[in-house]
Design an enzyme around this catalytic site. Sequence first.
Site, short mmCIF file in Angstrom:
data_model
loop_
_atom_site.label_atom_id
_atom_site.label_comp_id
_atom_site.label_asym_id
_atom_site.label_seq_id
_atom_site.Cartn_x
_atom_site.Cartn_y
_atom_site.Cartn_z
N LEU A 97 -6.46 5.33 2.93
CA LEU A 97 -5.10 5.86 2.89
C LEU A 97 -4.40 5.59 4.22
O LEU A 97 -5.02 5.65 5.29
CB LEU A 97 -5.14 7.36 2.59
N ARG B 229 0.82 -1.20 0.00
CA ARG B 229 0.00 0.00 0.00
C ARG B 229 0.87 1.26 0.00
O ARG B 229 0.58 2.24 -0.68
CB ARG B 229 -0.88 -0.03 1.26
N MET C 89 -11.94 4.71 -3.45
CA MET C 89 -12.29 3.58 -2.60
C MET C 89 -11.10 2.84 -1.98
O MET C 89 -11.18 1.65 -1.70
CB MET C 89 -13.16 2.59 -3.40
N ARG C 90 -10.01 3.56 -1.75
CA ARG C 90 -8.87 2.98 -1.03
C ARG C 90 -8.68 3.74 0.28
O ARG C 90 -8.73 4.98 0.28
CB ARG C 90 -7.56 3.10 -1.84
N HIS D 137 -18.62 12.47 1.99
CA HIS D 137 -19.24 11.25 2.49
C HIS D 137 -20.76 11.43 2.50
O HIS D 137 -21.25 12.47 2.95
CB HIS D 137 -18.72 10.95 3.90
C1 GRF Z 1 -20.47 9.63 -3.39
O1 GRF Z 1 -21.69 9.27 -2.82
C2 GRF Z 1 -19.50 10.06 -2.35
O2 GRF Z 1 -20.10 10.71 -1.27
C3 GRF Z 1 -18.92 8.74 -1.89
O3 GRF Z 1 -18.81 7.98 -3.07
C4 GRF Z 1 -19.76 8.43 -4.02
C5 GRF Z 1 -19.00 8.80 -5.24
O4 GRF Z 1 -19.83 9.12 -6.31
N1 GRF Z 1 -17.68 8.94 -1.18
P1 GRF Z 1 -19.22 9.75 -7.62
O5 GRF Z 1 -18.13 8.82 -8.15
O6 GRF Z 1 -18.67 11.10 -7.29
O7 GRF Z 1 -20.38 9.83 -8.57
#
Ligand code: GRF
Length: 193
Positions: free
Chosen positions: A93, A65, A90-91, A109
């Site tokens: 850190l 990582r 989606m990682r 979020h």
């Molecule tokens: C969003 O709901 C954001 O809050 C979350 O992941 C989603 C990403 O959506 N962290 P996008 O790729 O910006 O459409």
Amino acid sequence: MLKLAVLISGGGSNLQALIDACAAPDFPGKIVLVISNKPEAYGLQRAAAANILTSVVDHRDFAERKAFEVEMDRQLHELDVGLICLAGFMRVLTPWFVKRWQGRLINIHPSLLPAYPGVDIHKRVLAAGEKQSGCTVHYVVDDVDAGPIIIQQSVPVLPGDDESKLAARVLVVEHQIYPQAVRMIAEGKAWFI
Ligand code: GRF
């Protein structure tokens, strides 16, 4: 002009909101780099369409990582990035990366933090019978979905909502508050040292 990097893993609708905001002449930020850890992320196409430099740093190409993050860190420094916006990245850190960028690393979020950190947010909000949900832009610290809150906005949970209806309603306000948070930081109205 604050130099922004946006880190994504997927569709990039929040990236698009930031791209659109940056197109306004008075917006105090400019996206200089979009990094995706996934080569197939649609957000890369959004960035390319806006003539923004893109980079794929695929975590699967790195044994550890840390090495993955060292490469992202190198690219971010090379372009003298002033603020990193995580947008569906989606990682998780490591503390090493988080410390290096503390105060210059923010995330969006889809809940009213500190309520509902983690994943499956809308499902959990519906199961709990909440009357409202929303979204939060916050500085990133070592704990996931913690860190000082910059801006939040609520939306109602309505009768008949399912996960996708609620997610769509939350996403609309995500696209409003993420550029607002960036503007606040660029204008010195929010900070975290
Ligand atoms: C969003 O709901 C954001 O809050 C979350 O992941 C989603 C990403 O959506 N962290 P996008 O790729 O910006 O459409």
